[in-house]
Design an enzyme around this catalytic site. Structure first.
Site: not given
Ligand code: PBG
Length: 333
Positions: A254, A201
């Protein structure tokens, strides 16, 4: 034998021929719809999210309706994000047995038992400061405390499983959280609950609309001390392999669109199912371009989702899921 013996166009001559040799299939049973469930929305209320047309903050009852629609369309699962009424320093709403996600899981599993419910496991929607873990250090230079956060994340995952979640999906990017969640789930009688790890991520600008939707923008600093540097590909594979060692059942890359190389690399490196998260900013771009008349939404979305499958994603998490399911059904029609 090159041209003229070889003519690539031979197999493109008709829809039947193209269908015969198509390498990649997109099925609605591979798509997951994210839902934002808000504790402050009353009765059947839905509140639009300005940057994500078609996506709403849902009351509990509205989330159940949305889940019913997802199931009727043949989607695999919904993925729940909670918007609590109150936040605190530790994000205690995240593991509250009566927290918004726990209530939503129970209500959805009761109303639509056949639909899979995946829960996002993170603290950022529940902490006052908006970081994905708890803070350590003095007030002047706080840092996110990895090990203290891992304990709270494991507690959160167990509370989701206890509420009936089919899959838990940690998105916090703390080190060691997959192993800790596995141990805690097993110890509490949830040995059969799978973990979908947000393994690779990235600290991405593409999460902008999500943070507005979930009110989870960090109050200070950014997430670059725990989410990955977008410049690093080998590190993404290493993250995925560590999560495999810690007991992940599925791994995720992601965002998705700018990271197709890593979906493919993670797929090659592991035997696990791979998920791609087509995130909020990717959705917002397509919606804005379509609304401005720059793109045809339907063909653009189906092309994007197919490309993620081609890159190696077994599962795609996408805000386009309901539309895609309708379009795929029409194509089969
Ligand atoms: C929580 C989380 C996030 C997303 C999914 N889980 C936000 C982040 O990490 O700031 C982003 C999902 C999206 O942008 O559709 N940690």
């Amino acid at each position: 034998m090159p041209y003229p013996q070889t003519r690539m166009r031979r197999l493109r001559a008709s829809a039947r021929l193209r269908g015969l040799v198509r390498e990649t299939e997109l099925r609605c049973g591979q798509l997951v719809l994210p839902l934002f469930v808000s504790e402050t929305q009353q009765a059947h209320a839905r509140e639009p999210i300005a940057t994500m047309p078609g996506v709403e903050r849902l009351s509990l009852a509205a989330a159940v309706e949305e889940a019913g629609e997802a199931a009727a369309l043949g989607l695999a699962a919904v993925m729940l994000f909670g918007l609590p009424a109150e936040k605190d320093a530790r994000g205690s709403g995240a593991w509250d047995e009566h927290g918004v996600v726990q209530l939503a899981v129970r209500a959805i599993k009761q109303a639509v038992p056949e639909l899979l419910v995946i829960t996002d496991v993170c603290l950022c929607e529940y902490t006052e400061h908006g970081h994905c873990g708890v803070l350590a250090g003095d007030g002047a230079t706080p840092t996110v405390d990895n090990d203290a956060s891992v304990e709270l994340l494991a507690r959160t995952a167990v509370s989701h499983a206890r509420a009936g979640a089919d899959v838990v999906a940690p998105s916090d990017m703390m080190d060691g959280r997959v192993g800790a969640i596995r141990e805690e789930l097993d110890g509490e009688g949830f040995a059969d609950t799978p973990i979908l790890a947000y393994s690779a991520k990235f600290a991405s600008a593409f999460y902008g609309p999500f943070r507005e939707a979930a009110d989870s923008t960090p109050a200070f600093g950014d997430r670059r001390s725990y989410q990955m540097d977008p410049a690093n590909g080998r590190e993404a594979v290493r993250e995925a392999l560590l999560d495999v060692q810690e007991g992940a059942d599925m791994v995720m890359v992601k965002p998705a669109l700018a990271y197709g190389d890593l979906i493919a690399a993670v797929k090659r490196a592991t035997d696990l199912p791979v998920a791609a998260y087509n995130v909020s900013g990717e959705y917002a771009m397509v919606k804005a371009a379509a609304a401005a008349g720059c793109l045809d939404e339907r063909s653009t979305v189906l092309e994007i989702l197919t490309s993620l499958r081609r890159a190696g994603a077994d599962t795609v998490i996408t805000y386009h899921a309901k539309d895609a399911a309708r379009w795929l059904a029409q194509e089969r029609g």
